[in-house]
Design an enzyme around this catalytic site. Structure first.
Site, mmCIF file in Angstrom:
data_model
loop_
_atom_site.group_PDB
_atom_site.id
_atom_site.type_symbol
_atom_site.label_atom_id
_atom_site.label_comp_id
_atom_site.label_asym_id
_atom_site.label_seq_id
_atom_site.Cartn_x
_atom_site.Cartn_y
_atom_site.Cartn_z
ATOM 1 N N SER A 22 -9.128 -34.157 -20.014
ATOM 2 C CA SER A 22 -10.287 -35.084 -19.931
ATOM 3 C C SER A 22 -9.931 -36.388 -19.608
ATOM 4 O O SER A 22 -10.823 -37.475 -19.437
ATOM 5 C CB SER A 22 -11.007 -35.015 -21.134
ATOM 6 O OG SER A 22 -10.265 -35.409 -22.234
ATOM 7 N N ARG A 23 -8.667 -37.055 -20.054
ATOM 8 C CA ARG A 23 -8.170 -38.213 -19.826
ATOM 9 C C ARG A 23 -6.680 -38.567 -19.343
ATOM 10 O O ARG A 23 -6.066 -37.464 -19.484
ATOM 11 C CB ARG A 23 -8.371 -38.738 -21.275
ATOM 12 C CG ARG A 23 -7.541 -38.444 -22.252
ATOM 13 C CD ARG A 23 -7.741 -38.891 -23.642
ATOM 14 N NE ARG A 23 -7.031 -38.477 -24.756
ATOM 15 C CZ ARG A 23 -5.697 -38.925 -24.940
ATOM 16 N NH1 ARG A 23 -5.155 -39.785 -24.359
ATOM 17 N NH2 ARG A 23 -4.932 -38.200 -25.917
ATOM 18 N N TYR A 167 8.206 -38.329 -32.606
ATOM 19 C CA TYR A 167 7.539 -37.835 -31.437
ATOM 20 C C TYR A 167 8.421 -37.471 -30.462
ATOM 21 O O TYR A 167 8.340 -36.467 -29.713
ATOM 22 C CB TYR A 167 6.683 -39.190 -30.614
ATOM 23 C CG TYR A 167 6.060 -38.958 -29.464
ATOM 24 C CD1 TYR A 167 5.273 -38.193 -29.050
ATOM 25 C CD2 TYR A 167 6.792 -39.562 -28.266
ATOM 26 C CE1 TYR A 167 4.528 -38.093 -27.540
ATOM 27 C CE2 TYR A 167 6.408 -39.462 -26.809
ATOM 28 C CZ TYR A 167 5.108 -38.605 -26.933
ATOM 29 O OH TYR A 167 4.718 -38.500 -25.650
ATOM 30 N N ALA A 170 9.976 -33.987 -31.205
ATOM 31 C CA ALA A 170 9.213 -33.053 -30.825
ATOM 32 C C ALA A 170 9.139 -32.848 -29.248
ATOM 33 O O ALA A 170 9.199 -31.534 -28.850
ATOM 34 C CB ALA A 170 7.608 -33.314 -31.170
ATOM 35 N N LYS A 171 9.345 -33.611 -28.591
ATOM 36 C CA LYS A 171 9.205 -33.542 -27.095
ATOM 37 C C LYS A 171 10.694 -33.000 -26.645
ATOM 38 O O LYS A 171 10.765 -32.312 -25.810
ATOM 39 C CB LYS A 171 9.087 -34.758 -26.460
ATOM 40 C CG LYS A 171 7.741 -35.352 -26.438
ATOM 41 C CD LYS A 171 6.690 -34.253 -25.589
ATOM 42 C CE LYS A 171 5.497 -34.838 -25.381
ATOM 43 N NZ LYS A 171 4.391 -33.879 -24.969
#
Length: 262
Positions: A22-23, A167, A170-171
């Site tokens: 959506s974005r 972050y 996690a990636k």
């Protein structure tokens, strides 16, 4: 042993699922898939109106699109989601399968290692690792042999920038997961690759890179091309990776950063 041919004809209409469509980069990816002649099922968590806008833009390109609500952090919903996808494939396309899964949905936290809370850590790993793992698992029975999976990572797994320890960790897990997925799904002709964008002007982190000149200039100074990226630098690259001409690209981390920090 007979060799299986999983090559799809270039003229075949493909169906791609793009999470977080959506974005931002998900939106741009979904629209560029449509520009390449594909149909799209996109997911959104809460931005229903924005998702409808993406569907309308794709339909204006002459392609089919459907938006479905999905919270990637809620793994208990994945079985029902997969059932819904199966029904939609039959009703709207007369198909039992889809061709591409783009695991894009996610969020970021910019906070120092010492101040990161367990709740922030868990949310990042639940969305970016656990969500990707179990959503892909739930959708595999519907993914066509010879299909493609693209997982989104970040340029911050190659270079460090203060505030992104959880972050980026996690990636980093997503990048390793992608390699194992490629290994274990290869017998079905399914390729799995990771896209790693650099700094991009989106609403990520509240639009920090897009709207904060200090951040924008700092990251632009790291790029030989002299600017940060925009969504149109990423979506077309993902769409082209799904094309039949790129069928031999597999188990790769593909950084799209303009050469940031070389």
């Amino acid at each position: 042993m007979e060799k299986k041919n999983f090559v799809h004809e270039a003229t075949q209409t493909t169906i791609s699922i793009v999470t977080g469509g959506s974005r931002g980069l998900g939106r741009n990816t979904a629209i560029n898939i449509a520009r390449h002649g594909g149909d799209v099922i996109l997911t959104y968590r809460s931005q229903a109106e924005e998702a409808k806008s993406v569907v309308a833009e794709i339909e204006a390109l002459g392609r089919k699109a459907i938006a479905l609500q999905l919270d990637i952090e809620n793994t208990f919903s994945f079985a029902d989601f997969a059932e819904t996808v199966g029904s939609i494939l039959q009703t709207n396309w007369g198909s039992a399968t889809f061709n591409h899964l783009v695991n894009n949905a996610g969020h970021g936290e910019m906070i120092s290692f010492t101040e990161t809370t367990e709740a922030q850590f868990d949310s990042l790993f639940n969305v970016h690792v656990k969500g990707v793992f179990f959503l892909t698992q739930a959708l595999l029975p519907l993914l066509a042999d010879g299909g493609r999976i693209v997982n989104f990572s970040t340029g911050l797994t190659r270079v460090s920038y203060p505030g992104f320890s959880a972050y980026s960790a996690a990636k980093g897990a997503v990048e390793i997961l992608s390699i194992y997925m490629a290994k274990e799904l290869g017998h079905r002709g399914i390729t799995v690759n990771t896209i790693a964008p650099g700094a991009i002007e989106t609403d990520f982190l509240g639009g920090a890179v897009r709207d904060t000149p200090a951040y924008n200039n700092a990251f632009a100074s790291m790029v030989p091309l002299g600017r940060v990226g925009v969504p149109d630098d990423i979506g077309p690259a993902v769409a082209s990776l799904l094309d039949p001409d790129n069928r031999w690209v597999n188990a790769q981390r593909i950084e799209i950063s303009g050469g940031q920090n070389i």
